[in-house]
Design a protein around this motif. Structure first.
Motif, PDB file in Angstrom:
ATOM      1  N   LEU A 134       0.833  -1.206   0.000  1.00 39.79           N
ATOM      2  CA  LEU A 134       0.000   0.000   0.000  1.00 39.79           C
ATOM      3  C   LEU A 134       0.866   1.253   0.000  1.00 39.79           C
ATOM      4  O   LEU A 134       0.592   2.214  -0.731  1.00 39.79           O
ATOM      5  CB  LEU A 134      -0.921  -0.002   1.228  1.00 39.79           C
ATOM      6  CG  LEU A 134      -2.044  -1.040   1.241  1.00 39.79           C
ATOM      7  CD1 LEU A 134      -2.724  -1.067   2.604  1.00 39.79           C
ATOM      8  CD2 LEU A 134      -3.063  -0.758   0.140  1.00 39.79           C
ATOM      9  N   ARG A 135       1.916   1.238   0.795  1.00 35.68           N
ATOM     10  CA  ARG A 135       2.807   2.395   0.859  1.00 35.68           C
ATOM     11  C   ARG A 135       3.501   2.644  -0.485  1.00 35.68           C
ATOM     12  O   ARG A 135       3.756   3.788  -0.855  1.00 35.68           O
ATOM     13  CB  ARG A 135       3.831   2.197   1.974  1.00 35.68           C
ATOM     14  CG  ARG A 135       4.730   3.388   2.211  1.00 35.68           C
ATOM     15  CD  ARG A 135       5.664   3.162   3.383  1.00 35.68           C
ATOM     16  NE  ARG A 135       5.107   3.684   4.623  1.00 35.68           N
ATOM     17  CZ  ARG A 135       4.794   2.947   5.691  1.00 35.68           C
ATOM     18  NH1 ARG A 135       4.970   1.632   5.674  1.00 35.68           N
ATOM     19  NH2 ARG A 135       4.312   3.515   6.783  1.00 35.68           N
ATOM     20  N   ASP A 136       3.775   1.549  -1.209  1.00 34.13           N
ATOM     21  CA  ASP A 136       4.379   1.661  -2.545  1.00 34.13           C
ATOM     22  C   ASP A 136       3.353   2.026  -3.615  1.00 34.13           C
ATOM     23  O   ASP A 136       3.698   2.159  -4.790  1.00 34.13           O
ATOM     24  CB  ASP A 136       5.049   0.337  -2.936  1.00 34.13           C
ATOM     25  CG  ASP A 136       6.314   0.069  -2.143  1.00 34.13           C
ATOM     26  OD1 ASP A 136       6.880   1.020  -1.568  1.00 34.13           O
ATOM     27  OD2 ASP A 136       6.750  -1.106  -2.091  1.00 34.13           O
ATOM     28  N   ARG A 137       2.072   2.151  -3.203  1.00 38.42           N
ATOM     29  CA  ARG A 137       0.973   2.448  -4.123  1.00 38.42           C
ATOM     30  C   ARG A 137       0.850   1.365  -5.198  1.00 38.42           C
ATOM     31  O   ARG A 137       0.507   1.647  -6.356  1.00 38.42           O
ATOM     32  CB  ARG A 137       1.151   3.823  -4.789  1.00 38.42           C
ATOM     33  CG  ARG A 137       1.477   4.950  -3.813  1.00 38.42           C
ATOM     34  CD  ARG A 137       0.327   5.303  -2.882  1.00 38.42           C
ATOM     35  NE  ARG A 137       0.728   6.287  -1.879  1.00 38.42           N
ATOM     36  CZ  ARG A 137      -0.103   6.913  -1.037  1.00 38.42           C
ATOM     37  NH1 ARG A 137      -1.390   6.643  -1.083  1.00 38.42           N
ATOM     38  NH2 ARG A 137       0.337   7.758  -0.154  1.00 38.42           N
ATOM     39  N   ASP A 138       1.126   0.128  -4.789  1.00 34.75           N
ATOM     40  CA  ASP A 138       1.051  -1.025  -5.702  1.00 34.75           C
ATOM     41  C   ASP A 138      -0.302  -1.701  -5.492  1.00 34.75           C
ATOM     42  O   ASP A 138      -0.447  -2.612  -4.675  1.00 34.75           O
ATOM     43  CB  ASP A 138       2.197  -1.990  -5.406  1.00 34.75           C
ATOM     44  CG  ASP A 138       2.287  -3.125  -6.410  1.00 34.75           C
ATOM     45  OD1 ASP A 138       1.289  -3.397  -7.100  1.00 34.75           O
ATOM     46  OD2 ASP A 138       3.365  -3.758  -6.488  1.00 34.75           O
TER      47      ASP A 138
END
Length: 240
Positions: free
Chosen positions: A213-217
């Motif tokens: 989620l933090r990597d916006r994946d």
């Protein structure tokens, strides 16, 4: 729609979400008289609203007499809030009634349908404060010394996912989910099924989900969340 126009729309949605959130918290008694509100910066990040929009929302609540602002100290729910807000029914009464009628198996089926759908909104709208909250839940769950404590922070992490969507519908759904999880049958099944090995795996899955989620994946995060929920379902009920 241009990026600039989209940005304005997102900020406007954030201001509306903030206004609804404060109204709900004050009316339900979750924010009682004297309660200190988060800072403007925290509200701005959490609801993806500009600082100016946050000030306008707070100004509106101040005009209604619902909050007071003290320079150097912060923003507080007014001591007169009880006179200005109509009392509601007992908080959570309706949710509790639903929880009593919802089995753990029904809950897991619903979670598998609903929670993965939150990922797209989390990837789009989650703020630094949202990820800080997820990290806190992970650390506290990993440090839990009792199953009940682990379960509390496990539920808090999934609630943090809902909060990171900045969508009041998902937030309400996950609040109801946690009410169901507080029922005795869920706790009994969790105590029976949660071995040290399974807990360790859940913790690893939590970290992987938040990292994606933090990597916006979006695709990876959704896949990991679905895998996690299916594994919980299998461990609770002995089936896929």
């Amino acid at each position: 729609m241009s990026d600039k126009t989209l940005g304005k729309a997102v900020r406007a949605d954030g201001a509306r979400s903030l206004s609804r959130y404060l109204q709900q918290q004050i009316e339900s008694g979750s924010f009682p008289a004297g309660h200190r509100l988060p800072t403007e910066r925290e509200l701005s990040e959490r609801f993806a609203a500009s600082r100016g929009a946050v000030r306008r929302v707070l100004g509106n609540f101040k005009q209604q007499g619902l909050i007071t602002q003290v320079v150097g100290s912060g923003t507080f729910v007014s001591e007169r809030v009880g006179e200005l807000v109509e009392p509601q029914a007992e908080p959570g009464a309706g949710a509790r009634a639903v929880a009593i009628q919802t089995s753990p198996a029904q809950l897991m089926e619903a979670r598998l349908l609903i929670e993965p759908q939150m990922v797209a909104l989390i990837v789009r709208y989650a703020t630094a404060s949202d990820f800080e909250r997820m990290d806190e839940c992970i650390l506290r769950s990993e440090g839990a010394t009792a199953i009940e404590e682990f379960e509390h922070w496990d539920g808090a992490l999934h609630q943090a996912f809902a909060e990171a969507t900045h969508n009041s519908f998902f937030l309400r759904i996950l609040e109801l989910t946690n009410v169901v999880r507080e029922e005795g049958e869920w706790g009994r099944l969790k105590r029976i099924s949660l071995t040290p090995e399974r807990r360790k795996r859940y913790e690893m899955q939590h970290r992987a989900i938040v990292a994606a989620l933090r990597d916006r994946d979006e695709d990876t995060a959704r896949s990991l969340l679905e895998e996690h929920l299916r594994e919980v379902q299998k461990n609770l009920f002995g089936r896929d």
